[in-house]
Design a protein around this motif. Structure first.
Motif, short mmCIF file in Angstrom:
data_model
loop_
_atom_site.label_atom_id
_atom_site.label_comp_id
_atom_site.label_asym_id
_atom_site.label_seq_id
_atom_site.Cartn_x
_atom_site.Cartn_y
_atom_site.Cartn_z
N ILE A 163 0.84 -1.20 0.00
CA ILE A 163 0.00 0.00 0.00
C ILE A 163 0.88 1.25 0.00
N ALA A 164 1.97 1.20 0.76
CA ALA A 164 2.82 2.38 0.91
C ALA A 164 3.62 2.68 -0.35
N ASN A 165 4.06 1.63 -1.06
CA ASN A 165 4.96 1.88 -2.18
C ASN A 165 4.25 1.92 -3.53
N GLY A 166 2.94 1.82 -3.52
CA GLY A 166 2.20 1.97 -4.77
C GLY A 166 2.00 0.66 -5.51
N GLY A 167 2.00 -0.45 -4.82
CA GLY A 167 1.56 -1.68 -5.48
C GLY A 167 2.62 -2.71 -5.76
N LYS A 168 3.77 -2.64 -5.10
CA LYS A 168 4.81 -3.64 -5.35
C LYS A 168 5.00 -4.54 -4.12
N LEU A 169 4.97 -5.85 -4.36
CA LEU A 169 5.21 -6.81 -3.28
C LEU A 169 6.71 -7.05 -3.20
N VAL A 170 7.33 -6.57 -2.11
CA VAL A 170 8.79 -6.69 -2.01
C VAL A 170 9.16 -7.91 -1.18
N ARG A 171 10.37 -8.40 -1.43
CA ARG A 171 10.87 -9.50 -0.59
C ARG A 171 11.73 -8.90 0.51
N PRO A 172 11.36 -9.14 1.78
CA PRO A 172 12.17 -8.58 2.87
C PRO A 172 13.54 -9.24 2.89
N HIS A 173 14.56 -8.45 3.22
CA HIS A 173 15.88 -9.04 3.34
C HIS A 173 16.72 -8.31 4.38
N LEU A 174 17.70 -9.00 4.90
CA LEU A 174 18.57 -8.45 5.95
C LEU A 174 19.99 -8.22 5.45
N SER A 175 20.43 -9.03 4.50
CA SER A 175 21.79 -8.84 4.01
C SER A 175 21.78 -7.80 2.92
N SER A 176 22.77 -6.88 2.97
CA SER A 176 22.81 -5.83 1.94
C SER A 176 23.14 -6.43 0.59
N THR A 177 23.61 -7.67 0.57
CA THR A 177 23.95 -8.30 -0.71
C THR A 177 22.74 -9.01 -1.33
N ALA A 178 21.63 -9.08 -0.59
CA ALA A 178 20.51 -9.91 -1.05
C ALA A 178 19.82 -9.33 -2.28
N GLY A 179 19.90 -7.99 -2.44
CA GLY A 179 19.30 -7.40 -3.63
C GLY A 179 17.79 -7.22 -3.49
N VAL A 180 17.26 -6.26 -4.27
CA VAL A 180 15.85 -5.94 -4.17
C VAL A 180 15.06 -6.82 -5.12
N VAL A 181 14.05 -7.49 -4.57
CA VAL A 181 13.15 -8.27 -5.41
C VAL A 181 11.76 -7.72 -5.18
N ALA A 182 11.13 -7.17 -6.21
CA ALA A 182 9.80 -6.60 -6.06
C ALA A 182 8.94 -7.04 -7.23
N ARG A 183 7.73 -7.46 -6.92
CA ARG A 183 6.80 -7.87 -7.99
C ARG A 183 5.67 -6.85 -8.04
N ASN A 184 5.44 -6.31 -9.24
CA ASN A 184 4.38 -5.32 -9.37
C ASN A 184 3.03 -6.03 -9.44
N ASP A 204 2.50 11.09 3.14
CA ASP A 204 2.30 11.42 1.73
C ASP A 204 3.41 10.86 0.83
N ASN A 205 4.54 10.50 1.42
CA ASN A 205 5.61 9.91 0.61
C ASN A 205 6.27 8.81 1.44
N PRO A 206 5.60 7.68 1.57
CA PRO A 206 6.02 6.68 2.57
C PRO A 206 7.43 6.14 2.30
N LYS A 207 8.21 6.02 3.38
CA LYS A 207 9.55 5.46 3.27
C LYS A 207 9.63 4.12 4.04
N TYR A 208 9.17 4.16 5.29
CA TYR A 208 9.26 2.95 6.10
C TYR A 208 7.88 2.44 6.47
N VAL A 209 7.79 1.13 6.60
CA VAL A 209 6.56 0.52 7.08
C VAL A 209 6.92 -0.22 8.36
#
Lengths: 368, 581
Positions: B460-481, B540-545
């Motif tokens: 809801i906050a990011n405008g419709g993308k299902l992200v994969r949570p991750h803890l390692s900075s190497t894990a990379g962003v995975v988001a499905r629109n 109005d411009n969500p950053k963290y959930v």
């Protein structure tokens, strides 16, 4: 043609005795060596030997069963057996993908079953049938046979079990040659393979490359892969002419030898029984090969000739590789020494194959 | 058909000749090694004085996003020896005596058992005693009684400076078990090695571990080193930088003091997890250094379950936080609009069952925005029935409920989104409309982890993308629109804004930032209700959930919502840190 079936008693009475005795002798030499090899693992040695005996009993049952059924029926089921083997190999591959790491066996309760061994019989049967229906005199038939071997060999190769895949290759080459292919076909194939060696090197896993580098010079890596080769050669060489005597081999007892009861069983045997013992074991193998090929010459059934050629190719390749490896003359592949090394699936598959050969022999005695 | 048999027989003869020739070559080889050169090999065998030492690799360190240390190594010493040499002269007895003389309690039986367990080959080194400090080691080596066949080996042990603050994340290392040893039969591990048992330590074992080194030495008849034959140095493991913010994690721990539950904060766009706290927690330091069975049992059987990571493995009804998804699904499926209203009299009847709204007196006439703001149950009962269970389940699965989020931690729970099929199989009962009614307010056969709720609100906050949570900075962003309509998302976001501005979640908004979110009160069959708040900021411009869940915390509005407000404010307004409230 409908034949009168022989009873089990009649079958046993007409066995090729020399072949049977050589097989039995190899098996018991194996059990003794497994016992000796296992003594290095505080007390676990008798466990391996006992299990091998148990597998021996199981194999005997299979042997009798195959004798009763007769090789002709197995040949008539060849395509179905081959298809079943492919399913098993595929199953084990899928299992290997889901379980972490490589997987080449099914767990059957107490024992592990390796489809790659069963696949060898299936391949030999299907090649025997194929090459007699379509003799490899023409390129399509030759390539058809290779394709049959290629499919199952590839499934074994990706397990990954490069050693067994090489056995599949040896079976295919020998059967195609015996089935009467013009020399230019296998020669061309070998030429192609030679040309592909540099290409194939790229696809080898790092440990496989290391095995080959170490084969060329064991001292490249005296602590890692080369260690086995050096220690195995020391075991064989230190056996001398007469050997150190049963249970007296130190190389295996002190665990200088890796996998002494399977891959390096011949080194264990050589250390304890020396050159005389080693030649004795080779003589037993010699008798076995002589009788197998003799049977193949006697039978009037062309399929049976190719069948036995395939079986002998299988046993020959593993024997030569295992013994050559123990002296450091051939690269380490992890193939068991037929009938001698510890391993249930291998023993079971071999006894089925040897019973098929016996069944062919019995058929040559029949008077029509 | 021509007769091939003569050809075949000729070929068989050739094959027989080839076999016999090859066997001749083998006999020749054996003659060469066993007869001609036998002396050489007999000498080599009797002089087999090769010994192998293994150097365990230095494990990679773990840092938080600001470089704060989460897992480090300290040097200690192990006393090593070769089984071949130890067996000879009452070594365990002598060593045990020496150790007790220096104030280190060990019995000869302890030592013998440990040697036996590690013995793989007589020439391969084993550890007799572990965890000796530098001072103790110096003291021991100076003693003339110290056996010459033994030697000290410096090793690294793991400590966790953050301790219980992040133990659910870092996990801990421990001595490799026999099962694990069998599993990793590639030769990279040996008995006595350390291996990640839980958390990041386990998840990133391959990265953190490094490669063990080896040295082969030649020794004399008494087992003393003569020379080094070959060495292969150990390769250090790679360091790991996490997305965790240890400061915020500490705040979460402070807020949760005295409560059971979890707080999750995630970057709504990337899935970077900044806070993942589960309360109560446990100290992972003793676990890495070895605890007694009694201590271990006490930890595992603690009724408060400190080793359960409630943030990713605890499963709770999402309760009213689920209404945001219900509202969005109804809009997307065109089963409602903001113009459509419903009447809430405080109760709703389906068949012969009556379902109450939490507000017994009713909310009167409400539309979707108002229903979210006041968390009106009756409105969502009706929405749920319009959608029907199969469409509700479809939306659950689209938002990742009922399956693990894929966070890079072991032991994540998938949650439960059980439908008619499940109910038929489990209870042999068909699905009632009442079950759907329960579902529509996030109760019934619906269970989620706090992390799954955070992920839902991130959509809801990011405008419709299902992200994969991750803890390692190497894990990379995975988001499905998920291809949601922007105007529908805007309606829900407006509703969530109203919740904090003038509805049930007002207490989330008193920390100097604009928060939007939803309260929840989950029915708990085992005790008091669980309190929930899921929200994001800036509005109005969500950053963290962020999600806070407090077990038996009664109403979400009073306990959970201020927690979310405070932790989001900590992250968004660094200059206000320490001055909040």
């Amino acid at each position: 043609m409908e034949e009168k079936r022989l009873s089990l008693r009649e079958n046993l009475a007409s066995l090729d005795r020399l072949q049977f005795l050589s097989v039995l002798a190899l098996f018991f030499l194996g059990v003794a060596s497994i016992f000796s090899a296992g003594a290095g693992f505080d007390g676990r040695g008798s466990g391996f030997a006992a299990r091998q005996l148990l597998w021996g009993c199981l194999s005997a049952v299979a042997y009798l069963g195959v004798l009763q059924v007769g090789y002709a029926r197995f040949l008539s089921w060849a395509y179905r057996i081959y298809a079943f083997a492919l399913v098993l190999l595929f199953g084990v591959m899928v299992l290997g993908m889901t379980v972490k790491g490589s997987q080449s066996w099914f767990h059957l309760g107490f024992f592990r079953f390796q489809p790659a061994e069963f696949g060898k019989i299936a391949l030999i049967l299907v090649l025997a049938k194929h090459f007699c229906r379509y003799p490899p005199l023409t390129l399509p038939s030759f390539l058809g046979g290779l394709a049959l071997a290629g499919v199952s060999g590839w499934l074994v190769l990706v397990q990954p079990d490069a050693g067994s895949a090489m056995v599949y290759g040896a079976i295919a080459m020998v059967t195609v040659a015996v089935a009467g292919a013009p020399w230019k076909y296998p020669a061309g194939l070998i030429g192609l393979m030679m040309a592909a060696v540099p290409l194939g090197w790229q696809f080898l896993k790092e440990y496989q490359k290391m095995r080959i580098r170490v084969f060329l010079d064991p001292w490249v890596d005296p602590l890692g892969a080369g260690y086995n080769v050096i220690q195995s050669r020391i075991a064989v060489g230190s056996g001398g002419l007469l050997g150190k005597g049963f249970m007296e081999g130190l190389q295996s007892k002190l665990r200088f030898l890796p996998e002494p009861h399977t891959d390096f069983i011949f080194s264990v045997y050589c250390e304890e029984f020396g050159f005389i013992g080693a030649v004795g074991m080779l003589l037993l193998f010699g008798v076995l090969f002589w009788r197998l090929i003799e049977t193949a010459m006697r039978t009037k059934d062309s399929r049976a000739k190719v069948l036995i050629a395939g079986i002998s190719a299988w046993i020959w390749f593993q024997m030569a590789e295992s013994i050559g490896m123990s002296m450091g003359l051939l690269p380490v592949t992890g193939l068991p020494l037929p009938l001698v090394s510890y391993g249930g699936s291998s023993l079971l598959a071999l006894s089925v194959a040897l019973a098929l050969a016996q069944s062919v022999y019995i058929s040559t005695l029949k008077t029509y | 058909m021509p007769d091939f048999r003569p050809v075949l027989n000729l070929r068989l003869k050739l094959w027989r000749a080839a076999v016999l020739l090859s066997m001749g070559i083998l006999v020749g080889g054996l003659y060469f090694f066993q007869v001609v050169h036998a002396d050489t090999y007999i000498r080599l065998a009797s002089n087999n004085r090769l010994r192998l030492i293994r150097f365990p690799p230095v494990r990679g360190e773990i840092y938080d996003r600001n470089g704060a240390l989460l897992a480090v190594n300290v040097t200690t010493f192990d006393i090593m020896g070769y089984p071949m040499d130890i067996e000879k002269n009452d070594m365990p007895e002598r060593l045990a005596e020496l150790l007790s003389a220096h104030g280190i309690p060990y019995t000869a039986e302890d030592l013998s058992r440990s040697i036996k367990r590690q013995s793989w080959a007589p020439y391969r080194v084993v550890r007799l005693v572990g965890n000796i400090t530098l001072a103790q080691m110096a003291d021991l080596v100076a003693d003339p009684e110290f056996p010459r066949e033994l030697f000290p080996l410096p090793v690294w042990r793991r400590t966790y400076p953050a301790g219980s603050l992040a133990s659910n994340i870092t996990g801990y290392v421990g001595e490799i078990s026999e099962n694990e040893l069998r599993q990793f039969s590639e030769g990279n591990y040996a008995a006595g090695d350390q291996i990640g048992k839980n958390g990041i330590e386990r998840q990133y074992e391959d990265v953190l571990r490094g490669t063990p080194g080896e040295e082969s030495v030649e020794v004399d008849a008494r087992g003393r080193k003569i020379r080094t034959i070959d060495t292969r140095p150990a390769g250090r493991g790679e360091d790991l930088h996490l997305t965790l913010d240890l400061g915020a994690q500490r705040l979460a721990a402070d807020l949760m003091k005295g409560y059971r539950g979890a707080i999750v904060v995630m970057d709504a766009h990337t899935g970077e997890v900044l806070v993942l706290y589960s309360s109560p927690s446990y100290d992972n330091n003793p676990l890495a250094w070895g605890v007694s069975l009694r201590e271990w049992n006490a930890l595992v059987k603690d009724p408060e379950k400190p080793m359960l990571d409630r943030s990713i493995s605890g499963q709770y009804p999402p309760a009213s936080t689920f209404k945001a998804l219900m509202g969005l699904a109804a809009l997307e499926e065109k089963e409602t609009t903001t113009a459509l209203t419903a009447h809430c009299s405080g109760a709703f009847t389906v068949g012969n069952r009556t379902f109450r709204c939490w507000k017994r007196s009713g909310h009167g006439t409400v539309n979707l925005l108002r229903a979210l703001q006041e968390s009106c149950d009756v409105y969502f009962y009706q929405v749920g029935l319009k959608l029907g269970i199969s469409r509700i389940l479809k939306w659950c699965s689209l938002f990742g409920l009922g399956s693990p989020t894929g966070i890079d931690l072991p032991g994540e729970s998938p949650g439960v989104t059980a439908g008619p099929d499940w109910k038929r199989a489990r209870f042999k009962e068909s699905w009632y409309q009442g079950d759907t009614v329960n579902y529509s307010i996030g109760q019934g056969f619906l269970l989620t982890t706090p992390l799954q709720i955070a992920r839902l609100y991130a959509v809801i906050a990011n405008g419709g993308k299902l992200v994969r949570p991750h803890l390692s900075s190497t894990a990379g962003v995975v988001a499905r629109n998920l291809s949601l309509e922007k105007k529908n998302l805007d309606v829900i976001r407006k509703g969530l804004d109203y919740v904090v501005r003038r509805g049930t979640g007002r207490q989330a908004g008193s920390f100097g930032i604009t928060v939007a979110g939803k309260t929840g009160t989950a029915q708990n069959a085992h005790g008091d209700d669980h309190a929930l708040f899921a929200g994001y900021a800036p509005m109005d411009n969500p950053k963290y959930v962020a999600v806070a869940l407090i077990e038996a915390g009664l109403h979400g509005s009073s306990v959970a919502s201020p927690m979310v407000g405070e932790i989001l404010s900590y992250l968004l307004v660094p200059e206000a840190r320490g001055k909040a409230q």
